[in-house]
Design a protein around this motif. Structure first.
Motif, mmCIF file in Angstrom:
data_model
loop_
_atom_site.group_PDB
_atom_site.id
_atom_site.type_symbol
_atom_site.label_atom_id
_atom_site.label_comp_id
_atom_site.label_asym_id
_atom_site.label_seq_id
_atom_site.Cartn_x
_atom_site.Cartn_y
_atom_site.Cartn_z
ATOM 1 N N LYS A 1 4.828 10.249 -6.435
ATOM 2 C CA LYS A 1 5.619 10.732 -7.736
ATOM 3 C C LYS A 1 4.680 11.118 -9.033
ATOM 4 O O LYS A 1 5.344 11.774 -9.781
ATOM 5 N N SER A 2 3.551 10.636 -8.957
ATOM 6 C CA SER A 2 2.740 10.926 -10.203
ATOM 7 C C SER A 2 2.049 12.605 -9.980
ATOM 8 O O SER A 2 1.878 13.237 -10.870
ATOM 9 N N LYS A 3 2.361 13.159 -8.839
ATOM 10 C CA LYS A 3 1.928 14.479 -8.593
ATOM 11 C C LYS A 3 3.028 15.560 -9.336
ATOM 12 O O LYS A 3 4.009 15.006 -9.006
ATOM 13 N N PHE A 4 2.736 16.679 -9.215
ATOM 14 C CA PHE A 4 3.398 17.560 -9.591
ATOM 15 C C PHE A 4 4.230 18.201 -8.321
ATOM 16 O O PHE A 4 5.394 18.301 -8.346
ATOM 17 N N LYS B 1 5.136 16.830 -4.721
ATOM 18 C CA LYS B 1 5.228 15.511 -4.038
ATOM 19 C C LYS B 1 5.557 15.729 -2.547
ATOM 20 O O LYS B 1 6.075 16.743 -2.155
ATOM 21 N N ALA C 1 0.849 -1.281 0.041
ATOM 22 C CA ALA C 1 -0.042 0.106 0.086
ATOM 23 C C ALA C 1 1.047 1.199 0.078
ATOM 24 O O ALA C 1 0.528 2.291 -0.642
ATOM 25 N N MET D 1 4.033 1.416 -1.017
ATOM 26 C CA MET D 1 4.706 1.529 -2.330
ATOM 27 C C MET D 1 3.896 2.034 -3.527
ATOM 28 O O MET D 1 4.103 2.954 -4.199
ATOM 29 N N ALA D 2 2.441 1.648 -3.317
ATOM 30 C CA ALA D 2 1.603 2.258 -4.419
ATOM 31 C C ALA D 2 1.465 3.826 -3.967
ATOM 32 O O ALA D 2 1.394 4.619 -5.036
ATOM 33 N N ASN D 3 1.284 4.173 -2.837
ATOM 34 C CA ASN D 3 1.184 5.582 -2.496
ATOM 35 C C ASN D 3 2.348 6.428 -2.866
ATOM 36 O O ASN D 3 2.220 7.615 -3.187
ATOM 37 N N GLU E 1 4.086 5.800 -5.298
ATOM 38 C CA GLU E 1 3.965 6.164 -7.020
ATOM 39 C C GLU E 1 3.117 7.144 -7.066
ATOM 40 O O GLU E 1 3.203 7.795 -7.847
ATOM 41 N N ALA E 2 2.073 7.284 -6.187
ATOM 42 C CA ALA E 2 0.864 7.968 -6.513
ATOM 43 C C ALA E 2 1.615 9.375 -6.123
ATOM 44 O O ALA E 2 1.294 10.723 -6.942
#
Lengths: 369, 204
Positions: free
Chosen positions: B71-74, B76, B62, B64-66, B68-69
């Motif tokens: 990382k996806s944001k402008f 962080k 969970a 690790m997914a967050n 990545e989430a």
């Protein structure tokens, strides 16, 4: 002041434009899809889908990893060029597979649980049947250990089942089935061979009962396999008594000390009581008779028995029985109570016919199941 | 005027870039959490404290997914995740400890059961020695001796499993052997009592 206002008025639209641009071009990451897949994989793990639906579960995990990898790869790109479609697609596949793994696992658990639930009593019965059918037979030491081992496997299997450890239970039961099947087959073959004499036994029984009927006398039929001493009066069966024999009871008596009970047509030659016997009361029978002597000499000649072997004697039907095991040296033991009954009606000359069984093997096996 | 405007714009852009890139992935914390989970697994957490291990693995996934989430944001922000990773590391250590405790408990239980079975086997062998030596005794006791041998073999197997760290199967084996040893003990006591009763009535 005016300059500052102008300054702000220019910057704000630029910032707003930039934010709008990001909103339009930057795509939503697949967090919720990944989360759903992860949760289902965890649920699948909780019910041991990795054991029950190995391939489906592994594929679900692989797709999850691929989704994460695809997401990571996209995150390395400039924000406006990211595309999470593949990560989303992989996580959806992972979710589907995890769901299928859960359904399959639940079905398999139900299936194996039901299979084991019905299999355990079958094997329990098989072990019990072995005891019933062959428990009386002189089992070798190794086979007795194997039999004990099979009972231990049954206990271990039941224990594993109670802990929902179905695969362990299955493996224990499989080992047990192999063991008990091999043992059963071995002793079944032994009995089949023994029962090849059945027609001869039957002819002796018929002959003895006819004589009892004809001469209006008592006679005794000893059924070795079923551990019964059957009393007939005037050709009519009137009483069954439980008996105990020697440990090596199967087969005819070959020589002295073989702990076997002879088979054939005999008669009571002496009645013993009041200190004349060690075993409460006894009937001495005329073993060895002429037939036995002939067979003994033939066996010696054919090398079946050693040259220095001696023919047995002093075969009795006596008391002190009721121990629940075979313990005599070849005699037939009854309880003292039963011996009293028998003693009161039998006389010197009463016919005693000893056979392997009064019933054919197939009949014994079917009614004992 | 022009210079001031340019300076202001540059400041804004730099601030945005700073916000977007200043937060780094908490790699050290990720590595620590992974290592701690691996240690728990090596200790046998996946076998002996299955549910805890699953929860642990799920928590890491969970986070690790967050990550990545983020990382996806402008813009962080990994600070909460850093704390969560530290929590996972601590939890993994706790799970490892729990595993060790469970294993120690199982080991003690197995050792005790094996010792009990060995005592029972010994008692049974002694009972056989003390049993009446007549032909009746011998035939019944020979069969019981063979059963005792099977129990002994089983308990030796349980001991080997214990030594190789297969605690759960070792315990089941030892328990089954104990049940059998107890039933043999009962059977033996009954057989001896029967003989003793019969010996009294027997003439020599």
């Amino acid at each position: 002041m005016k300059k500052r206002l102008l300054y702000i008025l220019i910057i704000i639209p630029i910032v707003l434009f930039a934010v709008t641009l990001i909103k339009v071009f930057v795509k939503e990451p697949p967090l919720s899809e990944i989360d759903q897949a992860r949760r289902q994989i965890t649920e699948a793990m909780k019910i041991n889908a990795n054991l029950h639906a190995q391939n489906l579960f592994q594929n679900a995990v692989d797709y999850y990893d691929s989704a994460m990898a695809a997401w990571q790869k996209e995150n390395e790109k400039l924000i406006i060029f990211r595309n999470y479609d593949q990560a989303r697609e992989f996580s959806e596949l992972s979710l589907k597979l995890a769901n299928r793994a859960i359904v399959t696992t639940n079905n398999r658990i139900l299936g194996i649980e039901e299979m084991l639930r019905t299999w355990i009593p079958v094997l329990e019965k098989k072990v019990q049947n072995f005891d019933k059918r062959f428990g009386n037979l002189p089992l070798s030491s190794e086979d007795r250990e194997e039999l004990a081992k099979s009972k231990l496997l049954l206990n271990e299997g039941i224990l594993a089942y109670s802990q929902a450890n179905y695969y362990l239970c299955k493996s224990k039961l499989e080992s047990l089935e192999t063991l008990i099947t091999v043992l059963s087959k071995k002793y079944e073959n032994k009995l089949v061979k023994y029962f090849e004499q059945y027609e001869l036994w039957q002819s002796w029984i018929d002959q003895t009962i006819s004589s009892s009927k004809k001469h209006k006398t008592f006679c005794i039929i000893v059924d070795k396999y079923n551990r019964k001493c059957i009393l007939y009066k005037n050709g009519r069966r009137i009483h069954d008594f439980k008996i105990e024999l020697g440990v090596n009871w199967i087969g005819d008596k070959n020589q002295q000390g073989d702990k076997s009970t002879p088979e054939g047509l005999y008669k009571i030659v002496s009645k013993k009581t009041n200190g004349a016997t060690r075993y409460y009361k006894a009937f001495l029978i005329d073993y060895p008779n002429e037939e036995d002597k002939k067979r003994f000499l033939l066996n010696k000649k054919n090398g079946v028995i050693k040259q220095d072997a001696e023919i047995g004697n002093l075969i009795e039907i006596h008391g002190n029985g009721g121990k629940g095991i075979d313990w005599t040296d070849g005699c037939i033991a009854l309880t003292n109570f039963d011996m009293d009954i028998l003693y009161s009606v039998c006389t010197e000359g009463t016919k005693v016919t000893i056979v392997g069984s009064v019933k054919p093997l197939h009949e014994l096996f079917s009614y004992k199941q | 005027m022009k210079n001031k405007f340019s300076l202001g714009f540059l400041t804004l852009v730099l601030t945005a870039l700073l916000l977007a890139s200043c937060s780094k992935v908490p790699q050290a914390e990720i590595d620590a959490a992974n290592a701690a989970i691996e240690e728990a697994k090596t200790a046998g957490a996946d076998i002996y404290v299955h549910e805890d291990y699953i929860a642990l693995q799920d928590s890491l996934n969970a986070v690790m997914a967050n990550i990545e989430a983020q990382k996806s944001k402008f813009i962080k922000n990994y600070s909460t995740l850093k704390d969560q990773l530290s929590g996972i590391t601590a939890y993994a250590q706790e799970v490892k400890q729990k595993t060790e405790t469970r294993k120690a408990e199982l080991k003690t239980e197995i050792e005790n059961t094996i010792a009990e079975v060995k005592t029972l086997v010994e008692t049974n062998r002694q009972l056989i020695l003390e049993a009446p030596k007549g032909k009746e005794g011998t035939s019944a006791l020979v069969a019981i001796k063979d059963e005792l041998n099977a129990v002994e073999t089983s308990i030796n197997e349980a001991n080997s499993m214990l030594e190789s760290g297969e605690y759960l199967t070792a315990l089941d084996k030892a328990k089954a052997a104990k049940e059998k040893a107890n039933s043999i003990n009962a059977e033996l006591t009954e057989v001896i009592a029967k003989y003793k009763a019969n010996v009294k009535g027997k003439k020599s």
